[in-house]
Design an enzyme around this catalytic site. Structure first.
Site, short mmCIF file in Angstrom:
data_model
loop_
_atom_site.label_atom_id
_atom_site.label_comp_id
_atom_site.label_asym_id
_atom_site.label_seq_id
_atom_site.Cartn_x
_atom_site.Cartn_y
_atom_site.Cartn_z
NE ARG A 9 -4.32 -1.30 0.20
CZ ARG A 9 -4.51 -2.37 -0.58
NH1 ARG A 9 -3.58 -2.71 -1.44
NH2 ARG A 9 -5.62 -3.07 -0.51
CD GLU A 39 -3.23 2.75 -5.59
OE1 GLU A 39 -4.25 2.13 -5.95
OE2 GLU A 39 -2.25 2.21 -5.11
CG HIS A 93 -3.30 -1.33 -6.97
ND1 HIS A 93 -3.68 -0.67 -5.83
CD2 HIS A 93 -3.33 -2.65 -6.64
CE1 HIS A 93 -3.94 -1.53 -4.86
NE2 HIS A 93 -3.73 -2.74 -5.34
C1 8YV Z 1 -6.86 -5.87 -5.17
C2 8YV Z 1 -5.18 -5.47 -3.31
O1 8YV Z 1 -6.86 -5.86 -6.52
O2 8YV Z 1 -6.47 -7.21 -2.44
C3 8YV Z 1 -5.77 -6.24 -2.22
O3 8YV Z 1 -5.52 -5.87 -1.07
O4 8YV Z 1 -4.40 -4.62 -3.09
C4 8YV Z 1 -5.48 -5.60 -4.71
O5 8YV Z 1 -4.44 -6.03 -5.45
C5 8YV Z 1 -7.81 -4.84 -4.69
O6 8YV Z 1 -7.74 -4.67 -3.31
C6 8YV Z 1 -9.22 -5.16 -5.06
O7 8YV Z 1 -10.13 -4.60 -4.17
#
Ligand code: 8YV
Length: 333
Positions: A245, A274, A295
């Site tokens: 993150r 983002e 991402h």
């Molecule tokens: C997902 C992500 O695509 O799952 C996660 O925590 O960071 C991602 O790669 C995204 O969260 C979908 O909601």
């Protein structure tokens, strides 16, 4: 579900067809076929009418949205692993269960992490633009496009959970020595398998690593964990890779230090705000100094389908009166 009222499930974004079809078969699923992000007001309305809400990282399910939730909303089944898009504490206080989709995006995210660990020191993105750009390639020379070897270097992993361990496994095959910092030390057999060295002190680890990989969740405790002060502890020839993150790193400080030559480079798949990306980072990417991805860490068709399957299992189990397998518990925050 014969003789049983189907729960109203509001899904905030477009999901793979196969997932949406199954949701329609099982639930009174309200889908977002044109994939337009829902506004704060749309989300509040969804929370008011739904039995189950299926949000993603792009939806901020904050206290204001939760404040609108009706009597019916009992489950938020997040389509994603990280739950920092949800005010989980408020949801739990209101008696709403929260689930996520752990496990199914581990390998994909670790692959992308490894790709960045390779791409940044070996100048992959920069090199690939040479042949696709306007100018002709002037040909090989012994001193052109020199990057740095990763074999034999030290990789410091911040967050040795599922994804961190999957990164370590890959990195070992590339000859990297594994170091890590984690809230808790991992079991001895995992350390042995990965020949991993534990650092209780993140500060001490940072000062000694060639590459740092961020693989921890974003929680209040990890916000700006890589602060300006900590980034300054790193060596000027070190790299930072982040597929977790954006909020875990002080992005401004990172960009400033790379610009000033105080850090060698970075590979980022995630950003603090983002979809906005720090303009300094974009400038550095144009200059070939950093690699930025939008991402994409878990973006495989297989992964998305598995995530959908997890969401469905969580909803079905919950509706059948059982504890869903992927509940988010306060101890995880
Ligand atoms: C997902 C992500 O695509 O799952 C996660 O925590 O960071 C991602 O790669 C995204 O969260 C979908 O909601």
């Amino acid at each position: 579900m014969p003789n049983r009222k189907r729960p109203l499930v509001v899904v905030t974004r477009k999901l793979p067809d196969i997932v949406e079809t199954r949701m329609r078969e099982l639930f009174d699923a309200r889908l977002n076929l044109d994939d337009k992000p829902m506004s704060h007001a749309d989300l509040a309305e969804a929370a008011r009418v739904a039995d189950v809400l299926v949000p993603t990282i792009t939806d901020h399910i904050d206290a204001a949205v939760l404040g609108q939730s009706g009597e019916k909303l009992k489950l938020i089944a997040n389509f994603g692993n990280g739950v920092d898009n949800i005010d989980v504490a408020t949801a739990l206080q209101r008696g709403i269960t929260v689930t996520n989709t752990p496990g199914v995006l581990t390998e994909d995210t670790a692959d992308m992490t490894m790709a960045l660990i390779l791409a940044v020191p070996r100048r992959l993105a920069e090199g690939s633009t040479v042949l696709s750009g306007d100018k002709d390639w002037s040909g090989w020379t012994p001193t052109w496009m020199l990057g740095h070897r990763i074999w034999g270097k030290r990789l410091g992993i911040i967050g040795m959970g599922r994804i961190g361990q999957a990164v370590a496994r890959r990195a070992r095959a590339f000859g990297l020595q594994i170091h890590y910092h984690n809230r808790r030390r991992v079991p001895a057999e995992v350390e042995e398998e990965l020949e991993a060295t534990y650092w209780e002190s993140l500060d001490q680890m940072l000062a000694r690593m060639d590459i740092i990989s961020v693989n921890c969740p974003h929680t209040p405790a990890t916000y700006h964990l890589l602060s300006a002060r900590r980034l300054k502890l790193m060596r000027p020839d070190a790299y930072v890779v982040n597929t977790a993150r954006g909020e875990v790193i002080d992005e401004n400080a990172l960009a400033r230090m790379i610009e000033a030559g105080e850090l060698a480079g970075t590979g980022l798949d995630v950003f603090e705000n983002e979809p906005a990306v720090n303009p300094k980072l974009v400038r550095l990417a144009r200059a070939g100094k950093v690699v930025l991805l939008p991402h994409m860490g878990s973006a495989t068709m297989e992964g998305r389908i598995d995530m959908g399957e997890k969401v469905i299992i969580n909803i079905r189990t919950f509706m059948d009166g059982h504890r869903p397998p992927d509940r988010v518990l306060p101890s995880m925050l």
